[in-house]
Scaffold this motif. Structure first.
Motif, mmCIF file in Angstrom:
data_model
loop_
_atom_site.group_PDB
_atom_site.id
_atom_site.type_symbol
_atom_site.label_atom_id
_atom_site.label_comp_id
_atom_site.label_asym_id
_atom_site.label_seq_id
_atom_site.Cartn_x
_atom_site.Cartn_y
_atom_site.Cartn_z
ATOM 1 N N THR A 43 81.396 62.246 97.278
ATOM 2 C CA THR A 43 81.038 62.249 95.860
ATOM 3 C C THR A 43 79.635 62.796 95.655
ATOM 4 O O THR A 43 79.385 63.596 94.743
ATOM 5 C CB THR A 43 81.117 60.820 95.286
ATOM 6 N N SER A 44 78.704 62.374 96.496
ATOM 7 C CA SER A 44 77.330 62.875 96.401
ATOM 8 C C SER A 44 77.296 64.377 96.647
ATOM 9 O O SER A 44 76.590 65.115 95.957
ATOM 10 C CB SER A 44 76.433 62.158 97.414
ATOM 11 N N ARG A 45 78.060 64.832 97.653
ATOM 12 C CA ARG A 45 78.089 66.262 97.963
ATOM 13 C C ARG A 45 78.692 67.054 96.804
ATOM 14 O O ARG A 45 78.225 68.150 96.477
ATOM 15 C CB ARG A 45 78.902 66.501 99.246
ATOM 16 N N ARG A 46 79.720 66.478 96.178
ATOM 17 C CA ARG A 46 80.318 67.153 95.029
ATOM 18 C C ARG A 46 79.309 67.267 93.895
ATOM 19 O O ARG A 46 79.202 68.305 93.241
ATOM 20 C CB ARG A 46 81.553 66.388 94.534
ATOM 21 N N ASP A 47 78.564 66.208 93.655
ATOM 22 C CA ASP A 47 77.567 66.201 92.593
ATOM 23 C C ASP A 47 76.519 67.284 92.829
ATOM 24 O O ASP A 47 76.127 68.006 91.916
ATOM 25 C CB ASP A 47 76.906 64.821 92.541
ATOM 26 N N ILE A 48 76.074 67.410 94.081
ATOM 27 C CA ILE A 48 75.059 68.415 94.428
ATOM 28 C C ILE A 48 75.630 69.822 94.263
ATOM 29 O O ILE A 48 74.990 70.703 93.669
ATOM 30 C CB ILE A 48 74.575 68.197 95.867
ATOM 31 N N THR A 49 76.828 70.044 94.795
ATOM 32 C CA THR A 49 77.434 71.373 94.732
ATOM 33 C C THR A 49 77.684 71.806 93.293
ATOM 34 O O THR A 49 77.416 72.957 92.916
ATOM 35 C CB THR A 49 78.768 71.384 95.509
ATOM 36 N N ASP A 50 78.173 70.885 92.472
ATOM 37 C CA ASP A 50 78.419 71.193 91.060
ATOM 38 C C ASP A 50 77.117 71.531 90.343
ATOM 39 O O ASP A 50 77.053 72.464 89.542
ATOM 40 C CB ASP A 50 79.089 69.984 90.400
ATOM 41 N N ALA A 51 76.053 70.768 90.663
ATOM 42 C CA ALA A 51 74.745 71.033 90.036
ATOM 43 C C ALA A 51 74.216 72.404 90.437
ATOM 44 O O ALA A 51 73.673 73.142 89.600
ATOM 45 C CB ALA A 51 73.749 69.942 90.428
ATOM 46 N N LEU A 52 74.364 72.778 91.698
ATOM 47 C CA LEU A 52 73.882 74.078 92.166
ATOM 48 C C LEU A 52 74.611 75.222 91.464
ATOM 49 O O LEU A 52 73.988 76.206 91.042
ATOM 50 C CB LEU A 52 74.064 74.200 93.681
ATOM 51 N N LEU A 53 75.914 75.094 91.323
ATOM 52 C CA LEU A 53 76.688 76.145 90.658
ATOM 53 C C LEU A 53 76.299 76.270 89.187
ATOM 54 O O LEU A 53 76.153 77.373 88.662
ATOM 55 C CB LEU A 53 78.181 75.859 90.791
ATOM 56 N N THR A 54 76.128 75.137 88.523
ATOM 57 C CA THR A 54 75.721 75.160 87.122
ATOM 58 C C THR A 54 74.337 75.777 86.971
ATOM 59 O O THR A 54 74.077 76.554 86.044
ATOM 60 C CB THR A 54 75.716 73.737 86.533
ATOM 61 N N ALA A 55 73.446 75.445 87.899
ATOM 62 C CA ALA A 55 72.087 76.000 87.852
ATOM 63 C C ALA A 55 72.098 77.514 88.021
ATOM 64 O O ALA A 55 71.323 78.233 87.368
ATOM 65 C CB ALA A 55 71.231 75.354 88.930
ATOM 66 N N LEU A 56 72.975 78.010 88.881
ATOM 67 C CA LEU A 56 73.052 79.454 89.084
ATOM 68 C C LEU A 56 73.588 80.159 87.848
ATOM 69 O O LEU A 56 73.146 81.251 87.494
ATOM 70 C CB LEU A 56 73.934 79.755 90.298
ATOM 71 N N SER B 149 72.903 64.680 87.381
ATOM 72 C CA SER B 149 72.170 63.539 87.922
ATOM 73 C C SER B 149 70.837 63.977 88.524
ATOM 74 O O SER B 149 70.615 65.164 88.791
ATOM 75 C CB SER B 149 73.001 62.841 89.011
ATOM 76 N N THR B 150 69.984 63.009 88.757
ATOM 77 C CA THR B 150 68.716 63.295 89.417
ATOM 78 C C THR B 150 68.954 63.858 90.811
ATOM 79 O O THR B 150 68.226 64.750 91.275
ATOM 80 C CB THR B 150 67.859 62.021 89.513
ATOM 81 N N LEU B 151 69.981 63.341 91.489
ATOM 82 C CA LEU B 151 70.330 63.856 92.815
ATOM 83 C C LEU B 151 70.623 65.354 92.762
ATOM 84 O O LEU B 151 70.135 66.128 93.591
ATOM 85 C CB LEU B 151 71.549 63.109 93.358
ATOM 86 N N GLY B 152 71.411 65.772 91.771
ATOM 87 C CA GLY B 152 71.724 67.186 91.622
ATOM 88 C C GLY B 152 70.502 68.017 91.293
ATOM 89 O O GLY B 152 70.323 69.118 91.813
ATOM 90 N N GLY C 68 72.300 56.689 91.114
ATOM 91 C CA GLY C 68 71.031 55.980 91.183
ATOM 92 C C GLY C 68 70.124 56.217 89.999
ATOM 93 O O GLY C 68 68.997 55.728 89.978
ATOM 94 N N ASP C 69 70.590 56.942 88.990
ATOM 95 C CA ASP C 69 69.729 57.290 87.865
ATOM 96 C C ASP C 69 69.239 56.066 87.093
ATOM 97 O O ASP C 69 68.122 56.044 86.593
ATOM 98 C CB ASP C 69 70.466 58.234 86.913
ATOM 99 N N SER C 70 70.094 55.036 86.981
ATOM 100 C CA SER C 70 69.719 53.863 86.190
ATOM 101 C C SER C 70 69.223 52.708 87.050
ATOM 102 O O SER C 70 68.857 51.655 86.530
ATOM 103 C CB SER C 70 70.920 53.396 85.351
ATOM 104 N N LEU C 71 69.215 52.903 88.361
ATOM 105 C CA LEU C 71 68.827 51.830 89.270
ATOM 106 C C LEU C 71 67.335 51.860 89.568
ATOM 107 O O LEU C 71 66.748 52.921 89.735
ATOM 108 C CB LEU C 71 69.597 51.963 90.583
ATOM 109 N N GLU C 72 66.738 50.678 89.641
ATOM 110 C CA GLU C 72 65.346 50.542 90.049
ATOM 111 C C GLU C 72 65.268 49.566 91.212
ATOM 112 O O GLU C 72 66.073 48.637 91.305
ATOM 113 C CB GLU C 72 64.486 50.023 88.886
ATOM 114 N N LEU C 73 64.319 49.774 92.090
ATOM 115 C CA LEU C 73 64.059 48.852 93.189
ATOM 116 C C LEU C 73 62.674 48.247 93.014
ATOM 117 O O LEU C 73 61.724 48.964 92.742
ATOM 118 C CB LEU C 73 64.136 49.571 94.537
#
Length: 218
Positions: free
Chosen positions: A8-21, A51-54, A97-102
């Motif tokens: 899921t994380s990898r999908r989020d990153i890959t989708d963000a990269l494609l959208t950015a391009l 997401s922030t990850l993307g 993790g966008d809404s999570l705080e530690l």
């Protein structure tokens, strides 16, 4: 982190990269206008609704990833991930993790959460696997280890609600990292989010130490 969380994380990153391009000119403008890296991440995430990850992945892109060949590879990977996953990041929003705080463990305010964890696992909080002692004794020992910079306990907060713990124990130059999520908040992606968020926290507390992630519920 489970295989599904990783996918899921990898999908989020890959989708963000494609959208950015696809929107590279807008992305570049957003980055250039930002004063700091954190501001750039926030601006890109907001611009692309990712997401922030993307957004972090977008800022870390190399120029070779702009080539047509790399874009085709990214699209193929995204298609494969979409076919393989039975859920999407939108269905487990906590994973980003966008809404999570530690924040650091509070011996008084968080004793109830630690008691719930100990009642379930029946083991000490130091990662030794030994039977749990009295809650007050466990907390006192943890407070001493934290004071001596041999440990750090963090509490995951989302929307003002405590969702779990991240335990970091320094052992032989390595940081043993363990995660426990409250039963009411499992299967939502909080384990993934806590692990992701804790990396920078552990690096700040224990600079140069190698992180070793133990069983998620330990």
């Amino acid at each position: 982190m489970t295989d599904l969380d990783l996918a899921t994380s990898r999908r989020d990153i890959t989708d963000a990269l494609l959208t950015a391009l696809e929107r590279r000119h807008e992305v570049l403008d957003a980055i250039v206008d930002a004063d700091t890296r954190n501001e750039a991440v926030d601006a890109v995430a907001k611009l692309l609704d990712k997401s922030t990850l993307g957004a972090e992945a977008i800022l870390g892109m190399s120029f070779y990833q702009l080539t047509k060949d790399e874009r085709r590879k990214n699209q193929a990977e995204l298609d494969d991930l979409n076919n393989a996953l039975t859920f999407t990041l939108a269905e487990r929003p906590a994973s980003s993790g966008d809404s999570l705080e530690l924040r650091p463990f509070d011996a008084t305010a968080d004793a109830d959460l630690f008691a719930t964890r100990t009642e379930e696992l029946k083991v000490a909080g130091d990662g030794s696997g030994t039977p749990a002692g009295e809650i007050s004794d466990e907390i006192a020992k943890a407070t001493e280890r934290v004071h001596n910079e041999d440990a750090v306990w963090l509490v995951g907060i989302d929307g003002g609600e405590k969702v779990g713990f991240v335990f970091g124990e320094l052992t032989g130059g390595e940081v043993d990292v363990r995660i426990w999520i409250h039963p009411d908040h499992r299967k939502k992606g909080y384990g993934t989010a806590c692990l992701r968020k804790s990396r920078s926290e552990m690096a700040a507390y224990f600079p140069g130490a190698h992180m070793v992630v133990r069983a998620p519920s330990a």
